[in-house]
Design an enzyme around this catalytic site. Sequence first.
Site, short mmCIF file in Angstrom:
data_model
loop_
_atom_site.label_atom_id
_atom_site.label_comp_id
_atom_site.label_asym_id
_atom_site.label_seq_id
_atom_site.Cartn_x
_atom_site.Cartn_y
_atom_site.Cartn_z
CG ASP A 14 30.91 39.25 44.26
OD1 ASP A 14 29.59 39.45 44.01
OD2 ASP A 14 31.41 39.87 45.22
NE ARG A 18 29.30 44.88 43.10
CZ ARG A 18 30.48 44.24 43.84
NH1 ARG A 18 31.62 44.99 43.66
NH2 ARG A 18 30.45 43.26 43.92
CG HIS A 31 21.95 36.74 39.04
ND1 HIS A 31 23.36 37.01 39.65
CD2 HIS A 31 21.24 37.20 39.65
CE1 HIS A 31 23.17 37.56 40.87
NE2 HIS A 31 21.84 37.79 40.93
CG LEU A 125 37.39 21.09 34.05
CD1 LEU A 125 38.70 22.00 34.83
CD2 LEU A 125 36.58 22.17 33.57
C1 IPE Z 1 29.82 35.30 47.26
O1 IPE Z 1 29.28 36.64 46.90
C2 IPE Z 1 29.08 34.18 46.73
C3 IPE Z 1 28.92 34.03 45.23
C4 IPE Z 1 29.61 34.62 44.43
C5 IPE Z 1 28.25 32.86 44.90
P1 IPE Z 1 28.27 37.59 47.78
O2 IPE Z 1 28.36 38.75 46.68
O3 IPE Z 1 27.34 36.64 48.21
O4 IPE Z 1 29.27 37.79 48.91
P2 IPE Z 1 29.25 38.98 49.92
O5 IPE Z 1 27.89 39.18 50.56
O6 IPE Z 1 29.69 40.37 49.16
O7 IPE Z 1 30.45 38.70 50.92
C1 IPE Z 2 27.31 37.32 42.31
O1 IPE Z 2 26.94 38.53 42.10
C2 IPE Z 2 26.37 36.19 42.10
C3 IPE Z 2 25.93 35.57 43.25
C4 IPE Z 2 26.04 35.89 44.51
C5 IPE Z 2 24.94 34.60 42.76
P1 IPE Z 2 26.35 39.54 43.02
O2 IPE Z 2 24.83 39.30 42.74
O3 IPE Z 2 26.78 39.00 44.27
O4 IPE Z 2 26.88 40.76 42.50
P2 IPE Z 2 27.08 42.03 43.37
O5 IPE Z 2 28.00 41.73 44.36
O6 IPE Z 2 25.58 42.35 43.98
O7 IPE Z 2 27.44 43.15 42.22
MG MG Z 3 28.16 39.98 45.36
#
Ligand code: IPE
Ligand code: IPE
Ligand code: MG
Length: 236
Positions: A14, A18, A31, A125
């Site tokens: 995650d 940001r 990403h 793995l």
């Molecule tokens: C969880 O992250 C899913 C992935 C990292 C793929 P999100 O960013 O989607 O989750 P929430 O919405 O903050 O709970």
């Molecule tokens: C996690 O990063 C990746 C996916 C959910 C695919 P986010 O895109 O959720 O990053 P934040 O939470 O917005 O920073």
């Molecule tokens: Mg996120």
Amino acid sequence: MSQPLPRHVAIIMDGNGRWAKAHKIKVALGHRKGVEALRAIIRESSDLGIEALSLYAFSTENWRRSPQEVAALMGLLLEYFTSEIDELDEKNVRIRILGDKDGMPDKQRAALINAEARTRDNTGLNLNLAINYGGRAELARAARLLAEKAVRGEIAPEDIGEDALANELYTAGLPDVDLLIRTSGEMRLSNFLLYQCAYAEFLFPETLWPDFGLEDYHAALAAFAGRDRRFGGRKA
Ligand code: IPE
Ligand code: IPE
Ligand code: MG
């Protein structure tokens, strides 16, 4: 490396959004940077001899994002499987997709099916990529599969216990999650591996996923090694 190593590591990757915002660039580039981080962590897990690594790449709830962001993620996914499959196969990595492949666009679905089929006999793995994955959907699916077996007379309802249920999960045959890492400081599961994390140790580093490097990974493994796991029992 600190001992004991977890047998099964799960990571909620995650913070890409940001990270992109902080660098004043498009979320798609966040990403993309996240994929680079993932490459290094997979390689290191394989080199360390970790048994299973489960990565949350796309949740069933992530379809709620803008069409542009979803398209960018789907594009990256295809690119990833096309460019990495040779190296992963060479490293003896076995790929499993956790999630509903049928709900994926045609090209992506074909790439996922191909990656699983091609690496099926590999013994290194176990790399689990959670794509179009939701923990509740996985449990509902397992219940459905068991009900179908019962209707066909293959099992009796009284035979349905924890093992039978675990055997219908996408992670059938793999150990439970020992260590769950969620980057970016968020402290929630977001529907990831609900059943498999029953006794997992949790770590929530503040680092945003694109910045999560080998040092952070080693620190997480060291923190895990220092945890006192009791599984409900009491140590003498
Ligand atoms: C969880 O992250 C899913 C992935 C990292 C793929 P999100 O960013 O989607 O989750 P929430 O919405 O903050 O709970
Ligand atoms: C996690 O990063 C990746 C996916 C959910 C695919 P986010 O895109 O959720 O990053 P934040 O939470 O917005 O920073
Ligand atoms: Mg996120």
